[in-house]
Structures are given as C-alpha cells and as structure tokens.
Design a protein around this motif. Structure first.
Motif, PDB file in Angstrom:
ATOM      1  N   ALA A  69       0.267  -1.510  -0.005  1.00 43.87           N
ATOM      2  CA  ALA A  69       0.217  -0.035   0.359  1.00 43.87           C
ATOM      3  C   ALA A  69       0.730   1.358  -0.024  1.00 43.87           C
ATOM      4  CB  ALA A  69      -0.824   0.175   1.090  1.00 43.87           C
ATOM      5  N   VAL A  70       1.761   0.726   0.714  1.00 44.63           N
ATOM      6  CA  VAL A  70       2.633   2.497   0.395  1.00 44.63           C
ATOM      7  C   VAL A  70       3.420   3.235  -0.282  1.00 44.63           C
ATOM      8  CG1 VAL A  70       4.585   3.708   2.364  1.00 44.63           C
ATOM      9  CG2 VAL A  70       2.865   1.739   4.131  1.00 44.63           C
ATOM     10  N   PRO A  71       4.390   2.455  -1.535  1.00 40.68           N
ATOM     11  CA  PRO A  71       4.404   2.542  -2.221  1.00 40.68           C
ATOM     12  C   PRO A  71       3.221   3.458  -3.418  1.00 40.68           C
ATOM     13  CG  PRO A  71       5.072   0.256  -1.376  1.00 40.68           C
ATOM     14  CD  PRO A  71       4.081   0.306  -0.900  1.00 40.68           C
ATOM     15  N   VAL A  72       2.496   3.392  -3.758  1.00 36.90           N
ATOM     16  CA  VAL A  72       1.214   3.464  -4.270  1.00 36.90           C
ATOM     17  C   VAL A  72       1.191   5.220  -3.997  1.00 36.90           C
ATOM     18  CG1 VAL A  72      -0.958   2.944  -5.731  1.00 36.90           C
ATOM     19  CG2 VAL A  72       0.455   1.414  -4.408  1.00 36.90           C
ATOM     20  N   PRO A  73       1.685   5.893  -3.163  1.00 33.65           N
ATOM     21  CA  PRO A  73       1.081   7.036  -3.286  1.00 33.65           C
ATOM     22  C   PRO A  73       2.725   7.288  -3.147  1.00 33.65           C
ATOM     23  CG  PRO A  73       0.777   6.357  -0.780  1.00 33.65           C
ATOM     24  CD  PRO A  73       0.229   4.675  -2.162  1.00 33.65           C
ATOM     25  N   GLN A  74       3.458   7.041  -3.015  1.00 34.17           N
ATOM     26  CA  GLN A  74       4.932   7.119  -3.249  1.00 34.17           C
ATOM     27  C   GLN A  74       5.326   7.667  -4.595  1.00 34.17           C
ATOM     28  OE1 GLN A  74       7.260   4.176  -0.944  1.00 34.17           O
ATOM     29  NE2 GLN A  74       8.114   5.817   0.527  1.00 34.17           N
ATOM     30  N   ARG A  75       4.346   6.748  -5.319  1.00 37.28           N
ATOM     31  CA  ARG A  75       4.450   6.721  -6.531  1.00 37.28           C
ATOM     32  C   ARG A  75       3.902   7.938  -6.933  1.00 37.28           C
ATOM     33  NH1 ARG A  75       0.676   1.784  -9.049  1.00 37.28           N
ATOM     34  NH2 ARG A  75       2.353   0.455  -7.631  1.00 37.28           N
ATOM     35  N   TYR A  76       3.517   8.968  -6.869  1.00 36.96           N
ATOM     36  CA  TYR A  76       2.809   9.938  -6.905  1.00 36.96           C
ATOM     37  C   TYR A  76       3.974  11.050  -6.648  1.00 36.96           C
ATOM     38  CZ  TYR A  76      -1.110   7.276  -9.020  1.00 36.96           C
ATOM     39  OH  TYR A  76      -1.799   6.774  -9.413  1.00 36.96           O
ATOM     40  N   GLU A 184       4.146  -3.733 -12.216  1.00 37.79           N
ATOM     41  CA  GLU A 184       5.505  -4.649 -12.649  1.00 37.79           C
ATOM     42  C   GLU A 184       4.844  -6.604 -11.758  1.00 37.79           C
ATOM     43  OE1 GLU A 184       8.050  -2.820 -10.373  1.00 37.79           O
ATOM     44  OE2 GLU A 184       8.361  -1.113 -12.218  1.00 37.79           O
ATOM     45  N   ASP A 185       3.903  -6.148 -11.488  1.00 40.95           N
ATOM     46  CA  ASP A 185       3.466  -7.376 -10.742  1.00 40.95           C
ATOM     47  C   ASP A 185       2.274  -7.588 -11.318  1.00 40.95           C
ATOM     48  OD1 ASP A 185       3.312  -9.622 -10.023  1.00 40.95           O
ATOM     49  OD2 ASP A 185       4.308  -9.733  -8.213  1.00 40.95           O
ATOM     50  N   GLU A 186       1.149  -8.114 -12.442  1.00 47.85           N
ATOM     51  CA  GLU A 186       0.108  -8.138 -12.634  1.00 47.85           C
ATOM     52  C   GLU A 186      -0.830  -9.189 -11.144  1.00 47.85           C
ATOM     53  OE1 GLU A 186      -2.263  -8.659 -16.679  1.00 47.85           O
ATOM     54  OE2 GLU A 186      -0.902  -6.588 -16.015  1.00 47.85           O
ATOM     55  N   ASN A 187      -0.109  -9.738 -10.265  1.00 51.37           N
ATOM     56  CA  ASN A 187      -0.585 -10.739  -9.319  1.00 51.37           C
ATOM     57  C   ASN A 187      -1.198  -9.393  -7.942  1.00 51.37           C
ATOM     58  OD1 ASN A 187      -0.453 -13.216 -10.491  1.00 51.37           O
ATOM     59  ND2 ASN A 187       1.587 -13.321  -9.967  1.00 51.37           N
ATOM     60  N   ASN A 188      -0.563  -8.251  -7.895  1.00 54.71           N
ATOM     61  CA  ASN A 188      -0.851  -7.296  -7.082  1.00 54.71           C
ATOM     62  C   ASN A 188      -1.237  -6.638  -7.138  1.00 54.71           C
ATOM     63  OD1 ASN A 188       1.209  -8.444  -5.170  1.00 54.71           O
ATOM     64  ND2 ASN A 188       3.070  -6.955  -6.712  1.00 54.71           N
ATOM     65  N   LEU A 189      -2.833  -6.608  -6.690  1.00 54.39           N
ATOM     66  CA  LEU A 189      -3.667  -6.032  -6.865  1.00 54.39           C
ATOM     67  C   LEU A 189      -3.891  -4.225  -6.010  1.00 54.39           C
ATOM     68  CD1 LEU A 189      -6.969  -8.125  -7.209  1.00 54.39           C
ATOM     69  CD2 LEU A 189      -5.709  -6.978  -9.047  1.00 54.39           C
ATOM     70  N   GLU A 190      -4.431  -2.831  -6.325  1.00 54.89           N
ATOM     71  CA  GLU A 190      -4.088  -1.887  -5.677  1.00 54.89           C
ATOM     72  C   GLU A 190      -4.985  -1.170  -5.674  1.00 54.89           C
ATOM     73  OE1 GLU A 190       0.520  -1.325  -7.412  1.00 54.89           O
ATOM     74  OE2 GLU A 190      -0.906  -0.227  -7.983  1.00 54.89           O
ATOM     75  N   ALA A 191      -5.634  -0.995  -4.478  1.00 58.30           N
ATOM     76  CA  ALA A 191      -7.149  -0.245  -4.291  1.00 58.30           C
ATOM     77  C   ALA A 191      -7.129   1.135  -4.770  1.00 58.30           C
ATOM     78  CB  ALA A 191      -7.464  -0.788  -3.282  1.00 58.30           C
ATOM     79  N   LEU A 192      -7.783   0.942  -5.329  1.00 56.94           N
ATOM     80  CA  LEU A 192      -8.007   2.813  -6.214  1.00 56.94           C
ATOM     81  C   LEU A 192      -7.950   3.890  -4.850  1.00 56.94           C
ATOM     82  CD1 LEU A 192      -8.514   4.823  -8.652  1.00 56.94           C
ATOM     83  CD2 LEU A 192     -10.860   4.306  -8.099  1.00 56.94           C
ATOM     84  N   GLU A 193      -8.527   3.799  -3.448  1.00 56.97           N
ATOM     85  CA  GLU A 193      -7.846   4.510  -2.503  1.00 56.97           C
ATOM     86  C   GLU A 193      -6.331   4.908  -2.862  1.00 56.97           C
ATOM     87  OE1 GLU A 193      -7.890   2.811   1.726  1.00 56.97           O
ATOM     88  OE2 GLU A 193      -9.745   1.561   0.277  1.00 56.97           O
ATOM     89  N   LEU A 194      -5.675   4.178  -2.304  1.00 57.01           N
ATOM     90  CA  LEU A 194      -4.174   5.357  -2.922  1.00 57.01           C
ATOM     91  C   LEU A 194      -4.133   5.884  -3.979  1.00 57.01           C
ATOM     92  CD1 LEU A 194      -3.764   1.163  -2.415  1.00 57.01           C
ATOM     93  CD2 LEU A 194      -3.603   2.715  -0.378  1.00 57.01           C
ATOM     94  N   HIS A 195      -4.457   5.001  -4.818  1.00 58.13           N
ATOM     95  CA  HIS A 195      -4.162   5.869  -6.277  1.00 58.13           C
ATOM     96  C   HIS A 195      -4.178   7.553  -5.731  1.00 58.13           C
ATOM     97  CE1 HIS A 195      -1.967   3.093  -8.558  1.00 58.13           C
ATOM     98  NE2 HIS A 195      -2.624   2.211  -8.522  1.00 58.13           N
ATOM     99  N   LEU A 196      -5.919   7.651  -5.260  1.00 52.43           N
ATOM    100  CA  LEU A 196      -6.840   9.055  -5.391  1.00 52.43           C
ATOM    101  C   LEU A 196      -5.667   9.640  -4.282  1.00 52.43           C
ATOM    102  CD1 LEU A 196      -9.280  10.480  -6.078  1.00 52.43           C
ATOM    103  CD2 LEU A 196      -9.978   9.100  -3.896  1.00 52.43           C
ATOM    104  N   ALA A 197      -4.844   9.058  -3.794  1.00 45.79           N
ATOM    105  CA  ALA A 197      -4.552   9.843  -2.408  1.00 45.79           C
ATOM    106  C   ALA A 197      -3.494  10.558  -3.165  1.00 45.79           C
ATOM    107  CB  ALA A 197      -4.031   8.805  -1.214  1.00 45.79           C
ATOM    108  N   GLY A 198      -2.465   9.501  -3.487  1.00 45.43           N
ATOM    109  CA  GLY A 198      -1.327   9.744  -4.672  1.00 45.43           C
ATOM    110  C   GLY A 198      -1.818  10.956  -5.209  1.00 45.43           C
ATOM    111  N   ALA A 199      -3.258  10.678  -6.005  1.00 43.98           N
ATOM    112  CA  ALA A 199      -3.219  12.123  -6.683  1.00 43.98           C
ATOM    113  C   ALA A 199      -3.791  13.473  -6.128  1.00 43.98           C
ATOM    114  CB  ALA A 199      -4.921  11.186  -7.918  1.00 43.98           C
ATOM    115  N   MET A 200      -3.941  13.063  -4.642  1.00 43.36           N
ATOM    116  CA  MET A 200      -4.406  14.342  -3.600  1.00 43.36           C
ATOM    117  C   MET A 200      -3.445  15.415  -3.680  1.00 43.36           C
ATOM    118  SD  MET A 200      -7.220  13.360  -1.638  1.00 43.36           S
ATOM    119  CE  MET A 200      -9.078  12.430  -1.915  1.00 43.36           C
ATOM    120  N   ALA A 201      -2.094  14.328  -3.704  1.00 45.77           N
ATOM    121  CA  ALA A 201      -0.469  14.957  -3.181  1.00 45.77           C
ATOM    122  C   ALA A 201       0.370  15.406  -3.864  1.00 45.77           C
ATOM    123  CB  ALA A 201       0.034  13.630  -2.692  1.00 45.77           C
TER     124      ALA A 201
END
Length: 376
Positions: A69-76, A184-201
């Motif tokens: 979870a933590v790396p997803v908003p870091q991506r943004y 990079e690994d399609e076995n990993n499902l990332e919840a949209l909330e994590l991307h939305l938080a990253g977009a906010m940041a």
C-alpha cells in the motif's frame, strides 16, 4: 469539557476550494508480517522515501496489506506518509481500530495531523465509524474501496439506500470502486483509494488550486479488476452510475486510466458544495490556516486592538490564497467585538470565503450546415 483556553473553531458555512499546504500528509494502517520488518506494532512512523518503507515494513507476505500500500502514493511523489503496522489474525479488525485511535497523537509526535486516512482492505462498519470519528477530530478525509470480490452491480446496489458500511453518507468519507493491477506484477491488486490519495498529494504539491482529484492519470498500472464499462457520454456506463451514487471510480483515456468522480459519499442526498471532495478538504485547510495565525495572538492583551490585529492577519491569509487562485474575490475576515468578551479573554472572528465550483457537465450542440450546388 468546555474549552476555556486555546482556539475554538465553529464552522457555520463551508464554501471553499482545495487549498494547498506544504505537503499532503497521508496515514495508512495495515498488516505487515515480514519478520524482517523493523517497524514495531501499533506505532506511528513517518515514511518519507521508498527505502525507508522497505526497511520498516519488509516485503509482502500472504495476508499483508501495508507493504504494497505505502509505495502506491509514493509513486505520485507523496513523501509524508504516516504508516502504522498492525498484527493480522482473528483480531486484525480490532487492531486496525486501535491504530486509528493513535492518529490524533501525530501532531505531538511530528508536528502535523493527517489530511487523508486509509486502512486498505478494511471497510466494515466498525472500521469506517472509527475512521470517520478520527477524521473529524483531526480534519481529514477517510478513503475506502469496495473489496475486489464485489461486482459493480452489487456495489451499486449497496449505494442505493443510506445505511452502514459502504452505504454510509458522510462528507468526510470518499468511497472508491476498482482495483488496479501493478504493471510490474499483475498479481498485486492496488485499491483505487491508494491512487486517489496519491493524486491528491500530487495536485497539492503542484499547487493546482481548486482542482478536484478527478481525471488524474493513474500511474504504474496495466488493467483494472473487475472490469467495468466506461464512458464520458453514456449515462448507463458503470463509470457514470458510480459517480451518480457518490463513488469515485476509473475512466479511460486512449493510453492510460484516470480517476473519475468529484463527489464524496454524502452525494446524491446532499447536493450542496459540501458533497464536492475538494470543498471539504479546503474547509479543513482554511481552518488550519486560521488556527496557525490565531495561535500568535494567544496571551496578548484582550482588547479591541488585538482583535483588529487578528482580523488583519486572517485577511492576509485569505488574500494570499486568493492570489494563488484558490478562492474567489470577496472573502472577508472580521473581528466580532459584540460577541467577544474582553474580561474573559475571549476574542471572536468570522471568516467568509467562496468556492470555484468545478465543471461537471459539458453539453455540446453541433450544428451541421450544408450548401448544395446543382448543375454547373
């Protein structure tokens, strides 16, 4: 207990747009079971980079939620993440709730409170109730995503009538639908909330004032799960149906996915500006700005001069935000002498400001004009 010393905020009307501050603070709570993880259980950590995240949280193990979870908003570009590691097992939900109760201590520990709170993978009524209680206390929004096993039809049905869990209506609750596969690994499902938080940041760091976190590119993903029908023009597309029920979801551009939705979970019952995601966040930013400026006047002499100086400082703060394009002209901070009590050391000021309402619908009316020539 009545507050008799400090700063008391009474929100009467909240018309505003998204205001930036130095960096959006994101709190993420979850399970990390790697024995090499250095983070202690039930303790808040400030995570500012990916290497620190790997050291604190270890690698993903079966049943974990935090290491991915933590790396997803870091991506943004998010560099201000509060992470709390909890133990899994039969009591995991109770552990998540106990961790949420730690968040109000973050100000004393790090000098700031979270703006966005998440517990990915945990969306029960008990977790949401505690999360919203804490969000209201610290001035944050709480993000939650429907589990990946819930079909679009079932999710939409859940939102049909107000209730508990993800049927809740609350202006601080932003509900999402959709998980995305890591490119990079399609076995990993990332919840949209994590991307939305990253977009906010990312929006806050770019100082795009007044912008809602909709139509923002979703980074580092290959596909969504489960698939939904998407459109910008078809009212029956599932992407549009989710928006109509106060759910942020996913839409498509030719070469990438985007976040899609500008309303929080109080919509559609609440049609006021408080159902717009950015308005709620801005109200909190304005309040925090006012708190920071008001603190400088505590312990000064309680009189008209101090009250006027307070109003001047608050007006300066609002003027700065207007120059940045955050709020409309016509804002005002005024000292209310009639409501103040000098002998009791009480000064009262009122702030009034107005939002820029985001465009939600564009109606195009093409007119075809033909000139037909017959013969030579």
């Amino acid at each position: 207990m009545t507050l008799d010393r400090g700063i008391k905020i009474q929100v009467v009307d909240s018309n505003a747009v998204s205001l930036p501050h130095t960096e959006t603070a994101i709190a993420i709570i979850g399970v990390a079971s790697d024995t090499n993880a250095t983070a202690e259980l039930n303790k808040l950590y400030l995570v500012t980079n990916s290497a620190q995240a790997r050291s604190l949280l270890g690698t993903q193990q079966l049943g974990d939620t935090l290491p991915l979870a933590v790396p997803v908003p870091q991506r943004y570009g998010a560099g201000k993440i509060l992470a709390c590691r909890v133990e899994g097992g039969a009591s995991v939900e109770d552990n998540v709730i106990a961790a949420l109760e730690l968040l109000p201590t973050s100000y004393g520990m790090f000098g700031f409170s979270p703006d966005v709170i998440m517990a990915p993978g945990f969306s029960s009524e008990a977790v949401l109730a505690k999360g919203l209680e804490i969000a209201d206390k610290v001035g944050a929004v709480f993000l939650s995503t429907f589990p990946p096993g819930v079909s679009p039809t079932d999710a939409l049905t859940t939102r049909d009538n107000p209730g508990g869990g993800l049927a809740r209506r609350n202006s601080r609750l932003i509900i999402c639908y959709g998980h995305l596969k890591d490119v990079e690994d399609e076995n990993n499902l990332e919840a949209l909330e994590l991307h939305l938080a990253g977009a906010m940041a990312r929006l806050d760091s770019l100082q795009n004032y007044g912008r809602i976190p909709s139509s923002q590119e979703i980074l580092g993903v290959s596909s969504i799960e489960p698939p939904i029908s998407m459109s910008y023009t078809d009212e029956n597309a599932e992407s549009e149906q989710f928006n109509d029920k106060g759910v942020v979801t996913i839409n498509r551009q030719p070469d990438h996915f985007v976040t899609w939705g500008d309303r929080n979970s109080s919509f559609p019952e609440d049609l006021s500006p408080m159902s717009i995601i950015s308005v709620v966040r801005v109200r909190d930013r304005i309040i925090k700005m006012a708190e920071d400026r008001a603190q400088k006047f505590l312990d000064l002499e309680s009189n008209r001069r101090t009250g006027n100086l307070l109003a001047t400082s608050l007006n300066d703060g609002l003027a700065i935000e207007q120059r940045k394009g955050a709020i409309q002209p016509g804002h005002l901070a005024e000292f209310l002498e009639s409501e103040s009590d000098y002998p009791a050391g009480k000064l009262v000021a009122r702030l009034t400001f107005t939002p820029y309402t985001p465009v939600r619908l564009i109606e195009l009316k093409p007119v075809l004009s033909l000139t037909i020539s017959v013969g030579g």
